[in-house]
Scaffold this motif. Structure first.
Motif, PDB file in Angstrom:
ATOM      1  N   LEU A 212      -3.876  -6.019  -3.126  1.00 27.39           N
ATOM      2  CA  LEU A 212      -5.203  -5.279  -3.653  1.00 27.39           C
ATOM      3  C   LEU A 212      -5.227  -3.570  -2.738  1.00 27.39           C
ATOM      4  O   LEU A 212      -5.701  -2.791  -3.761  1.00 27.39           O
ATOM      5  CB  LEU A 212      -6.471  -6.088  -2.778  1.00 27.39           C
ATOM      6  CG  LEU A 212      -6.691  -7.181  -3.554  1.00 27.39           C
ATOM      7  CD1 LEU A 212      -7.723  -8.073  -2.528  1.00 27.39           C
ATOM      8  CD2 LEU A 212      -7.387  -6.915  -4.718  1.00 27.39           C
ATOM      9  N   CYS A 213      -4.784  -3.502  -1.688  1.00 28.86           N
ATOM     10  CA  CYS A 213      -4.710  -2.134  -1.258  1.00 28.86           C
ATOM     11  C   CYS A 213      -3.975  -1.258  -2.177  1.00 28.86           C
ATOM     12  O   CYS A 213      -4.051  -0.061  -2.181  1.00 28.86           O
ATOM     13  CB  CYS A 213      -4.271  -2.436   0.183  1.00 28.86           C
ATOM     14  SG  CYS A 213      -5.548  -2.935   1.455  1.00 28.86           S
ATOM     15  N   ASN A 214      -2.643  -1.845  -2.209  1.00 24.14           N
ATOM     16  CA  ASN A 214      -1.578  -1.284  -3.300  1.00 24.14           C
ATOM     17  C   ASN A 214      -2.266  -0.779  -4.657  1.00 24.14           C
ATOM     18  O   ASN A 214      -1.941   0.224  -5.197  1.00 24.14           O
ATOM     19  CB  ASN A 214      -0.234  -1.782  -3.218  1.00 24.14           C
ATOM     20  CG  ASN A 214       0.345  -1.630  -2.118  1.00 24.14           C
ATOM     21  OD1 ASN A 214       0.298  -0.924  -1.205  1.00 24.14           O
ATOM     22  ND2 ASN A 214       1.428  -2.768  -1.799  1.00 24.14           N
ATOM     23  N   ILE A 215      -3.097  -1.573  -5.110  1.00 26.46           N
ATOM     24  CA  ILE A 215      -3.710  -1.295  -6.223  1.00 26.46           C
ATOM     25  C   ILE A 215      -4.620  -0.301  -6.270  1.00 26.46           C
ATOM     26  O   ILE A 215      -4.718   0.836  -6.808  1.00 26.46           O
ATOM     27  CB  ILE A 215      -4.492  -2.536  -6.990  1.00 26.46           C
ATOM     28  CG1 ILE A 215      -3.529  -3.534  -7.264  1.00 26.46           C
ATOM     29  CG2 ILE A 215      -5.065  -2.241  -8.467  1.00 26.46           C
ATOM     30  CD1 ILE A 215      -4.115  -4.877  -7.657  1.00 26.46           C
ATOM     31  N   GLY A 216      -5.481  -0.052  -5.136  1.00 29.64           N
ATOM     32  CA  GLY A 216      -6.296   0.829  -4.683  1.00 29.64           C
ATOM     33  C   GLY A 216      -5.493   2.421  -4.615  1.00 29.64           C
ATOM     34  O   GLY A 216      -6.044   3.407  -4.933  1.00 29.64           O
ATOM     35  N   MET A 217      -4.608   2.321  -3.848  1.00 29.77           N
ATOM     36  CA  MET A 217      -3.589   3.305  -3.604  1.00 29.77           C
ATOM     37  C   MET A 217      -3.193   3.940  -4.554  1.00 29.77           C
ATOM     38  O   MET A 217      -3.086   5.057  -4.813  1.00 29.77           O
ATOM     39  CB  MET A 217      -3.004   3.322  -2.424  1.00 29.77           C
ATOM     40  CG  MET A 217      -3.508   3.073  -1.021  1.00 29.77           C
ATOM     41  SD  MET A 217      -4.264   4.730  -0.586  1.00 29.77           S
ATOM     42  CE  MET A 217      -3.119   5.558  -0.125  1.00 29.77           C
ATOM     43  N   GLY A 218      -2.649   3.024  -5.615  1.00 29.92           N
ATOM     44  CA  GLY A 218      -1.820   3.659  -6.634  1.00 29.92           C
ATOM     45  C   GLY A 218      -2.981   4.277  -7.580  1.00 29.92           C
ATOM     46  O   GLY A 218      -2.582   5.294  -8.227  1.00 29.92           O
ATOM     47  N   ALA A 219      -4.261   3.868  -7.748  1.00 27.77           N
ATOM     48  CA  ALA A 219      -5.219   4.502  -8.368  1.00 27.77           C
ATOM     49  C   ALA A 219      -5.824   5.828  -7.812  1.00 27.77           C
ATOM     50  O   ALA A 219      -5.805   6.784  -8.531  1.00 27.77           O
ATOM     51  CB  ALA A 219      -6.544   3.527  -8.530  1.00 27.77           C
ATOM     52  N   LEU A 220      -5.759   5.825  -6.507  1.00 26.67           N
ATOM     53  CA  LEU A 220      -6.048   7.176  -5.910  1.00 26.67           C
ATOM     54  C   LEU A 220      -4.995   8.161  -6.085  1.00 26.67           C
ATOM     55  O   LEU A 220      -5.180   9.285  -6.537  1.00 26.67           O
ATOM     56  CB  LEU A 220      -6.306   6.850  -4.293  1.00 26.67           C
ATOM     57  CG  LEU A 220      -6.618   8.195  -3.708  1.00 26.67           C
ATOM     58  CD1 LEU A 220      -8.210   8.789  -3.981  1.00 26.67           C
ATOM     59  CD2 LEU A 220      -6.446   7.851  -2.168  1.00 26.67           C
TER      60      LEU A 220
END
Length: 397
Positions: A212-220
């Protein structure tokens, strides 16, 4: 640390060289994409192979091959024979080899230091890598490219060969890995690693949260340059300052990670790290100020390093010695698959909802990650014995 310095030289120089060779955005993006694709294709295989071989020898052998590949590429660049297809091939091959190197390195560390010292060793290792790759290498790339386009790659080749010599000189303790059962196959080994990851409730929760964190960081990260230059109306200097703040935060996080884990326990350190990063992302997405962005990126860097150090340490502590490479590769393959998904979601969110939407989307995903960790953060996380899988000790508090 030495090879990570060279990696940073190469990964920074490759896109810049690609821009010199073509005006096609898709071609330039393909170089970066092909540098991450092998983790999805070969990450599990790299972990299975790492558990079958002498990990120290695998690491120095991989570095020699990578050094020779990059040296040949530097020669091609110097002679004017490099094109985008060659850049793509190089990026793909080097990352394919990295899947074996990184999994072997994760599995090797417990044979170099006592298990009780793994947290401190991981903190020093990851901090050194961040220092070499995040801060020291970047300023050298424009200087080297100004002298000759081949120089960053020639320097990278040299760091690989030097790193190979240093790894070959390591003295390890006798391996406590159990012999592989008769009839064992790579496919079965990979399945065992995935099964162990799924059955360990702590590692399963951490892997889900990291995804979940990697999806978020990918978006950012995919939209950060738009966030800085268009939403905040800052220039490229502001973007560079944001990345520098993140790198400095990572160094501070390396100093904090083990101390925090000793006070709270490793699972709770992850829980705290996720909560602080959620707050940082909310700050970045709601306050239209470069200062708020820099503060948020600094906090993200600090707590990302806290997360990484304690995540890797828990994988090493809770994995049987004979399966560490496979479990680490299963964890890494599953969790890193979120980054490209996040990049697409971030682009779509920025397009539909506004340029600050990716940061807010990332905050929601980090909050979900924190929620996934709450069950394992309520009590001390037991450390699994290297071979028998039973809970034999508890994380130091």
């Amino acid at each position: 640390m030495i090879s990570r310095f060279g990696d940073a030289l190469r990964t920074t120089a490759l896109p810049l060289l690609a821009v010199r060779l073509t005006d096609e955005p898709l071609a330039v993006a393909s170089v970066t994409a092909c540098a991450s694709l092998p983790w999805l294709l070969f990450g599990l295989l790299g972990g299975a192979v790492a558990d079958r071989v002498d990990q120290r020898r695998a690491m120095w052998a991989v570095d020699i091959v990578r050094g020779l590949l990059v040296a040949a590429f530097a020669l091609a660049v110097g002679l004017g024979h490099a094109g985008v297809p060659l850049l793509i091939a190089l990026a793909f091959l080097l990352t394919t080899l990295q899947t074996l190197f990184d999994n072997a390195a994760t599995a090797l560390l417990p044979s170099l230091v006592p298990r009780a010292a793994l947290g401190g060793a991981n903190a020093r290792l990851l901090t050194g890598q961040q220092l070499a790759g995040g801060l020291l290498a970047g300023p050298f790339v424009p200087l080297l490219l100004g002298v000759g386009a081949f120089l960053p790659f020639a320097a990278d080749a040299g760091t690989y060969l030097l790193a190979a010599a240093l790894v070959a000189s390591l003295r390890t303790r006798p391996s406590d890995r159990e012999p592989r059962p008769c009839g064992s196959t790579l496919r079965k080994d990979i399945g065992d690693g995935l099964r162990h990851l799924w059955q360990d409730r702590v590692l399963r929760a951490i892997c889900s949260a990291t995804l979940l964190c990697n999806i978020g960081m990918g978006a950012l990260i995919a939209t950060l340059v738009l966030h800085v230059t268009r939403w905040l109306h800052a220039d490229t200097t502001g973007y560079a300052a944001a990345m520098t703040a993140y790198a400095l935060g990572s160094l501070a996080g390396g100093l904090l990670a083990q101390r925090l884990a000793l006070r709270t326990g490793r699972a709770r350190a992850l829980l705290l790290g996720g909560a602080v990063q959620t707050a940082a992302l909310l700050l970045m997405g709601t306050v239209r100020s470069l200062g708020a962005l820099l503060a948020g990126m600094l906090l993200l860097g600090i707590m990302n390093m806290v997360w990484n150090v304690n995540q890797v340490t828990l994988i090493q502590q809770r994995s049987p010695a004979s399966m560490t490479g496979r479990i680490a590769s299963a964890f890494r393959t599953v969790s890193t698959s979120g980054a490209p998904t996040g990049a697409l979601l971030g682009g779509a969110a920025a397009d539909a909802l506004g340029l600050n939407a990716p940061a807010l989307l990332a905050a929601v995903l980090f909050a979900l990650a924190v929620a996934a960790l709450i069950p394992v953060g309520r009590a001390d996380v037991p450390v699994v014995a290297p071979q028998d899988g039973s809970a034999s000790a508890r994380v130091t508090r």
